[in-house]
Enzyme design. Structure first.
Site, PDB file in Angstrom:
ATOM      1  N   HIS A  55     -30.845 -19.575 -36.221  1.00  0.00           N
ATOM      2  CA  HIS A  55     -32.403 -19.976 -36.121  1.00  0.00           C
ATOM      3  C   HIS A  55     -33.061 -19.277 -34.898  1.00  0.00           C
ATOM      4  O   HIS A  55     -32.286 -19.364 -33.122  1.00  0.00           O
ATOM      5  CB  HIS A  55     -32.651 -21.664 -35.646  1.00  0.00           C
ATOM      6  CG  HIS A  55     -32.253 -22.096 -34.631  1.00  0.00           C
ATOM      7  ND1 HIS A  55     -32.462 -22.274 -33.932  1.00  0.00           N
ATOM      8  CD2 HIS A  55     -30.634 -22.261 -35.034  1.00  0.00           C
ATOM      9  CE1 HIS A  55     -31.721 -23.133 -33.300  1.00  0.00           C
ATOM     10  NE2 HIS A  55     -30.911 -23.400 -33.174  1.00  0.00           N
ATOM     11  N   ASP A  95     -36.292 -20.775 -33.184  1.00  0.00           N
ATOM     12  CA  ASP A  95     -36.770 -21.627 -33.248  1.00  0.00           C
ATOM     13  C   ASP A  95     -36.267 -22.827 -31.626  1.00  0.00           C
ATOM     14  O   ASP A  95     -35.115 -22.594 -32.206  1.00  0.00           O
ATOM     15  CB  ASP A  95     -37.461 -22.564 -34.163  1.00  0.00           C
ATOM     16  CG  ASP A  95     -36.849 -23.372 -34.953  1.00  0.00           C
ATOM     17  OD1 ASP A  95     -35.225 -22.418 -34.777  1.00  0.00           O
ATOM     18  OD2 ASP A  95     -36.856 -24.726 -34.956  1.00  0.00           O
ATOM     19  N   ASP A 151     -29.010 -22.271 -27.698  1.00  0.00           N
ATOM     20  CA  ASP A 151     -29.085 -22.642 -28.742  1.00  0.00           C
ATOM     21  C   ASP A 151     -30.613 -22.321 -28.669  1.00  0.00           C
ATOM     22  O   ASP A 151     -31.654 -23.009 -29.150  1.00  0.00           O
ATOM     23  CB  ASP A 151     -29.809 -24.491 -28.834  1.00  0.00           C
ATOM     24  CG  ASP A 151     -29.346 -25.153 -29.783  1.00  0.00           C
ATOM     25  OD1 ASP A 151     -29.052 -24.580 -30.934  1.00  0.00           O
ATOM     26  OD2 ASP A 151     -29.734 -25.946 -30.254  1.00  0.00           O
ATOM     27  N   GLU A 189     -35.180 -24.972 -37.676  1.00  0.00           N
ATOM     28  CA  GLU A 189     -33.930 -25.180 -37.999  1.00  0.00           C
ATOM     29  C   GLU A 189     -34.011 -26.568 -36.574  1.00  0.00           C
ATOM     30  O   GLU A 189     -33.413 -27.376 -37.101  1.00  0.00           O
ATOM     31  CB  GLU A 189     -32.764 -24.977 -37.345  1.00  0.00           C
ATOM     32  CG  GLU A 189     -31.569 -25.228 -37.283  1.00  0.00           C
ATOM     33  CD  GLU A 189     -30.614 -26.426 -36.241  1.00  0.00           C
ATOM     34  OE1 GLU A 189     -29.670 -27.114 -37.048  1.00  0.00           O
ATOM     35  OE2 GLU A 189     -31.470 -26.630 -35.587  1.00  0.00           O
ATOM     36  N   GLU A 190     -34.440 -26.564 -35.535  1.00  0.00           N
ATOM     37  CA  GLU A 190     -35.426 -28.160 -35.100  1.00  0.00           C
ATOM     38  C   GLU A 190     -35.733 -28.490 -34.997  1.00  0.00           C
ATOM     39  O   GLU A 190     -36.221 -29.701 -34.810  1.00  0.00           O
ATOM     40  CB  GLU A 190     -35.456 -26.830 -33.550  1.00  0.00           C
ATOM     41  CG  GLU A 190     -34.779 -26.266 -32.921  1.00  0.00           C
ATOM     42  CD  GLU A 190     -33.093 -26.778 -32.322  1.00  0.00           C
ATOM     43  OE1 GLU A 190     -32.905 -28.359 -33.215  1.00  0.00           O
ATOM     44  OE2 GLU A 190     -32.311 -26.440 -31.673  1.00  0.00           O
ATOM     45  N   HIS A 227     -30.683 -27.389 -25.056  1.00  0.00           N
ATOM     46  CA  HIS A 227     -31.353 -28.721 -25.129  1.00  0.00           C
ATOM     47  C   HIS A 227     -31.691 -29.641 -23.559  1.00  0.00           C
ATOM     48  O   HIS A 227     -32.623 -30.988 -23.899  1.00  0.00           O
ATOM     49  CB  HIS A 227     -31.590 -30.319 -26.097  1.00  0.00           C
ATOM     50  CG  HIS A 227     -31.429 -29.626 -27.680  1.00  0.00           C
ATOM     51  ND1 HIS A 227     -31.782 -30.567 -28.620  1.00  0.00           N
ATOM     52  CD2 HIS A 227     -31.324 -27.762 -28.395  1.00  0.00           C
ATOM     53  CE1 HIS A 227     -31.376 -29.853 -29.504  1.00  0.00           C
ATOM     54  NE2 HIS A 227     -31.564 -28.871 -29.540  1.00  0.00           N
ATOM     55  N   GLU A 274     -24.377 -20.961 -34.440  1.00  0.00           N
ATOM     56  CA  GLU A 274     -24.530 -22.783 -34.053  1.00  0.00           C
ATOM     57  C   GLU A 274     -23.380 -22.649 -32.504  1.00  0.00           C
ATOM     58  O   GLU A 274     -22.470 -21.650 -32.994  1.00  0.00           O
ATOM     59  CB  GLU A 274     -25.007 -23.740 -34.390  1.00  0.00           C
ATOM     60  CG  GLU A 274     -26.102 -24.024 -35.569  1.00  0.00           C
ATOM     61  CD  GLU A 274     -26.763 -23.975 -34.312  1.00  0.00           C
ATOM     62  OE1 GLU A 274     -26.886 -24.740 -33.782  1.00  0.00           O
ATOM     63  OE2 GLU A 274     -28.736 -24.385 -35.135  1.00  0.00           O
TER      64      GLU A 274
END
Length: 380
Positions: free
Chosen positions: A69, A71, A102, A135-136, A353, A164
């Site tokens: 992903h 995003d 990520d 995905e997030e 994150h 991931e």
């Protein structure tokens, strides 16, 4: 000439693709992959951006898939960052920015590895890249939309690797071969409001709710299984919205999240919780309503040729024999497992994150080498 995964990572970070914004990331990848001979299709659904790219013939006997992903989660307080979160700056061997771990770097690494592989050693088969921008977020119209599109178009992956971040501390130390399921209960207790000094004239919903939560947390759900750690149940919020200390509220709510292994299913846990609630409701007179939401069932890709191939490539490139794990939260692998065997491998995830998300560029280079070896060995 090789495709520079580090430069591509920085370019992707410069795309402000906070869910659900595309931010230019999929446009950039689509152009790059198209120039390399991939058939690219945007599979946007309900405002969610997705990209499907395939090199080779549709319906090939062997098709290796990558999933990832572009995003990212919000930056938080940008003033707390020491670098521009969307600057893609490289300094002293470190790439900074939201998505550095990520997982824009893994997308860059597998895209670069795939481009180089089809240019230098065109495989007898197909390579598929299924890249989502959701995905997030809710996850309803991201990888699920790509899999629906593949089913409609007769596209398929024989196996799939999700990029991931899987390594806790050291590059190469862990591959995810499965994930626990995730089930959330939103619980509402409805009673009758009244004066705290006259409880016989009221019906306190909090007492019934606390009783239910106490019974749900009283004993462990299990002690773990052959490939999974024990299931966990966490109460994440309790609320009745009552500012007064002398009023029994009419209504109270709570939320419970369960991460469950293969000793359970979402359906079995819903029945267990519902049976407890019905008993307490009958004894207390309080109405207890449980609204379940299953974001994914547990799954496992058993050790075998595909898992062995990925593990050997990781060991060959890093010198570390990876642990085969099912730890952690959920990922889009929970959707792909219904399509084909799936494993996850990516970078160290110790800063994902966070403020000042960053990654050593040497890890990106190693990750591309691992993905390139996996493709080479798979099509050998």
């Amino acid at each position: 000439m090789t495709t520079d995964a580090i430069a591509l990572s920085a370019d992707l970070i410069r795309c402000p693709s906070v869910t659900p914004e595309e931010g230019g990331a999929l446009v950039l990848l689509g152009e790059l992959l198209s120039e390399a001979g991939f058939d690219c299709t945007r599979v946007d659904r309900a405002g969610t951006p997705n990209l499907f790219a395939r090199w080779g013939e549709k319906g090939a006997a062997r098709s290796f898939g990558f999933n990832g992903h572009t995003d990212v989660v919000p930056t938080g307080d940008t003033a707390a960052w020491s670098r521009d979160p969307f600057g893609g700056e490289i300094e002293e061997g470190i790439l900074w920015g939201r998505g550095a771990q990520d997982m824009k770097t893994a997308v860059a690494a597998f895209a670069a590895a795939a481009i180089d592989h089809v240019r230098d050693t065109p495989p007898d088969g197909a390579i598929v890249l299924a890249i989502t921008g959701d995905e997030e977020g809710p996850g309803r119209d991201g990888t699920r939309a790509l899999l629906d599109y593949m089913a409609d178009q007769g596209e398929a992956m024989s196996v799939c690797l999700v990029g991931e971040p899987t390594c806790p501390e050291v590059m190469g130390e862990m591959i995810k071969i499965g994930r626990r399921g995730s089930l959330t209960f939103r619980i509402e207790a409805q009673g009758r409001q009244g004066h705290a000094a006259y409880p016989h004239r009221a019906l306190n919903p909090l007492h019934a709710l606390v009783d239910l939560l106490g019974q749900m947390t009283a004993e462990p759900l299990d002690t773990g299984t052959a490939h999974f750690q024990p299931s966990t149940l966490q109460v994440t919020t309790i609320d009745c919205g009552n500012p007064a200390n002398n009023v029994i509220p009419a209504r109270a709510t709570a939320t419970v999240n369960i991460r469950f292994n293969d000793a359970h299913s979402g359906a079995s846990l819903i029945k267990w919780a519902s049976d407890l609630a019905q008993t307490i409701a009958r004894e207390s007179g309080v109405t207890l309503t449980l609204t379940p939401d299953i974001s994914g069932e547990s799954f496992l890709t058993l050790p075998g040729p595909f898992v062995d191939l990925v593990a050997q490539a990781v060991a060959d490139e890093t010198g570390t024999v990876p642990e085969l794990s099912t730890s952690g939260g959920t990922s889009d692998a929970r959707f792909i497992k219904d399509h084909c065997p799936v494993v996850e491998f990516g970078l160290v995830g110790d800063r994902m994150h966070q403020i000042d998300e960053q990654v050593p560029i040497a890890q990106i280079a190693t990750l591309k080498q691992i993905y390139a070896r996996i493709l080479k060995d798979y099509f050998a």
